[in-house]
Write an enzyme that holds these catalytic residues in place. Sequence first.
Site, PDB file in Angstrom:
ATOM      1  N   HIS A 198       0.876  -1.179   0.000  1.00 51.97           N
ATOM      2  CA  HIS A 198       0.000   0.000   0.000  1.00 51.97           C
ATOM      3  C   HIS A 198       0.910   1.225   0.000  1.00 51.97           C
ATOM      4  O   HIS A 198       2.018   1.189   0.550  1.00 51.97           O
ATOM      5  CB  HIS A 198      -0.834  -0.058   1.289  1.00 51.97           C
ATOM      6  CG  HIS A 198      -1.928   0.944   1.377  1.00 51.97           C
ATOM      7  ND1 HIS A 198      -1.714   2.270   1.644  1.00 51.97           N
ATOM      8  CD2 HIS A 198      -3.271   0.806   1.244  1.00 51.97           C
ATOM      9  CE1 HIS A 198      -2.866   2.903   1.678  1.00 51.97           C
ATOM     10  NE2 HIS A 198      -3.835   2.043   1.434  1.00 51.97           N
ATOM     11  N   ASP A 226       2.703  -4.831   8.230  1.00 52.14           N
ATOM     12  CA  ASP A 226       1.507  -4.015   8.009  1.00 52.14           C
ATOM     13  C   ASP A 226       0.300  -4.955   8.082  1.00 52.14           C
ATOM     14  O   ASP A 226      -0.024  -5.662   7.125  1.00 52.14           O
ATOM     15  CB  ASP A 226       1.614  -3.341   6.637  1.00 52.14           C
ATOM     16  CG  ASP A 226       0.320  -2.648   6.224  1.00 52.14           C
ATOM     17  OD1 ASP A 226      -0.645  -2.660   7.001  1.00 52.14           O
ATOM     18  OD2 ASP A 226       0.271  -2.111   5.102  1.00 52.14           O
ATOM     19  N   GLN A 275      -4.908  -5.245   6.903  1.00 49.06           N
ATOM     20  CA  GLN A 275      -5.945  -6.101   6.314  1.00 49.06           C
ATOM     21  C   GLN A 275      -6.050  -7.467   6.995  1.00 49.06           C
ATOM     22  O   GLN A 275      -6.913  -8.255   6.623  1.00 49.06           O
ATOM     23  CB  GLN A 275      -5.673  -6.309   4.813  1.00 49.06           C
ATOM     24  CG  GLN A 275      -5.756  -5.062   3.973  1.00 49.06           C
ATOM     25  CD  GLN A 275      -7.169  -4.494   3.879  1.00 49.06           C
ATOM     26  OE1 GLN A 275      -8.144  -5.145   4.236  1.00 49.06           O
ATOM     27  NE2 GLN A 275      -7.268  -3.257   3.420  1.00 49.06           N
ATOM     28  N   LYS A 324     -10.630  -0.604   9.925  1.00 51.19           N
ATOM     29  CA  LYS A 324     -10.723  -1.828   9.105  1.00 51.19           C
ATOM     30  C   LYS A 324     -11.088  -3.042   9.963  1.00 51.19           C
ATOM     31  O   LYS A 324     -11.102  -4.164   9.471  1.00 51.19           O
ATOM     32  CB  LYS A 324      -9.403  -2.080   8.378  1.00 51.19           C
ATOM     33  CG  LYS A 324      -9.095  -1.026   7.310  1.00 51.19           C
ATOM     34  CD  LYS A 324      -7.891  -1.422   6.513  1.00 51.19           C
ATOM     35  CE  LYS A 324      -7.270  -0.268   5.755  1.00 51.19           C
ATOM     36  NZ  LYS A 324      -8.092   0.215   4.659  1.00 51.19           N
ATOM     37  N   CYS A 350      -4.866   2.417  -3.698  1.00 52.59           N
ATOM     38  CA  CYS A 350      -3.617   2.918  -3.076  1.00 52.59           C
ATOM     39  C   CYS A 350      -2.439   1.985  -3.348  1.00 52.59           C
ATOM     40  O   CYS A 350      -1.532   1.855  -2.518  1.00 52.59           O
ATOM     41  CB  CYS A 350      -3.780   3.135  -1.573  1.00 52.59           C
ATOM     42  SG  CYS A 350      -4.885   4.474  -1.176  1.00 52.59           S
TER      43      CYS A 350
END
Lengths: 162, 401
Positions: free
Chosen positions: B117, B194, B197, B220, B360
């Site tokens: 991202h 990261d 998600q 999220k 993104c």
Amino acid sequence: MVACIIAMVIFGILGLFSAKYRPFAKEAFSCTFRLMTLRPCNTNLDERIKSSITARVMPKFPKFAKFIFKYFNAISAIFVILFFVSLAYSGYAAYNIAVHGTCNPEHPDQCMLTTPQGVCSETCQQDCKCDQETCNSPDYVACGGDCDCEQNLCNKSASAAA
Amino acid sequence: MDIEEIRADFSVLERKINNKPIVYFDNACMTLKPKQVIDAINDFYLKSTGCGGRSAHKLGAEVSERVEETRKSVSKFINSKPNEVIFTRNTTESINLVANSFNFKQGDVILTSDREHNSNLVPWQVVANKKKLTHKVVFSNPDMTFNLEAFKKELNPKVRLVSVVHTSNLDGYTLPVKEIIKLAHGNGSLVLVDAAQSAGHQQVDVKSLDADFVVMSGHKMLGPSGTGILYGKQKLLSELEPFIVGGDTVESTTYESHKFLDSPKKFEAGLQDYAGIFGLGAAVNYLKDIGFDAIHRHEQKLNKQISGFLEKLPGCKIIGPDVSQRSGITSFNIDGLKYHDIALMLNNLSNVMVRSGQHCLHSWFNAHKLSGSVRASVYLYNTEAEVETFISAMKQISMLR
């Protein structure tokens, strides 16, 4: 992208009466302005209009929806051309009215904006009905069927006589 | 997992547009919020408004206490110690905090994957330019899985930090983060994960992963927007210089000097979003109550239904590996149709809300010469009936080719 031009006109008119359409008009104007200044339109308004129309048509007429979807740009372009052609004709007609008193100087009787009103052949009497019988046929037509009795004269024949 | 019971907690799902219910398949961007989260946010404004960490009065003390309770909840959620949890605004801020606080030296190398991202790419590019570092990218295998061999080849003593996505927002593929971390640590490199998600969809156990930094966003995972988490190993956090400084980060100041508080306080400058933090705590508790196995199974089931249909749809190309390796995210394109048109048609025909564009991930799309894709992402409150609505709309849309 050309759909923005039509959208600007339509939403511009609708925006005069309802605030709901003003943001669309503004968006369409911005898109048109960019188009005029040879820059790509940075809004997807035309895509939204296309999908909105297609989605409405699709459940009942899927083939027609496909046609609209596929040829949306061409259809928009035709509408834009028609818009400009009718705008040009309207401008020409307005010029003729201003200069010649009729929108069609060669055939003044064909100009529905300034058709000679004619005079009723007989003056209506008290309580008469300005209908096709009292105003004879051509004059009744000239009156545009608007033959309310006023001052014992058909309205339009009175104004025409004046 | 009783879906109907869960759906009752999400008032947005009761909404109808043009007399049709909404089908929310944009969960990779933002999840909906259950009433428990909204109640927790309201609680702050209706009952406990006060300055946490400063004022000694009852309301202030109550806020401080609840913030620390939330920190504990979050730490249990990711299996860390409470003081290893820093509240931020989102994943982006968390990554920026590490990028700008980390003690890089000229010549250090930062490794990322090819599907990061922008939030896990741009901060490293900027810091690399500023501090004369090298940023390198590890490219995926042709089947879009992570190329561990290529990663091994890139590892050398100069690699100081590896920053990789856990589950990709492009295709829902989960990278073999545990192996990546093991290899990186063997090389003496640190790893930032990261988890934007993955947190909220699967168990992110920072201890089991042995990650050095893990970042995630509240919005999220059922939490409020404007809330995020940075996890860092205690030792590493104590070595980091704070990025944003000011009120509530210092023990004391003179006109000439200052003394920072210990982590996590030194990283949480200024008055915090207490309402958001309360909401985040409620979201974490909500997810814990449901359980990640159930959530993951449900997402997989729905995605198999979606991917199974799309795989057979003429002209449709799904981005990423096989559905068995993906979570609840499906990115796809249909030959002859623009991705924005597909998304708009889904919305106009059946109120199916998906994302379209480059998500993104401009770098990946530019490298693959694609202008974008449609992305459908499901979550715990989505149903098989909603997937059927999506499928029915897609059948109509595919006829427009």
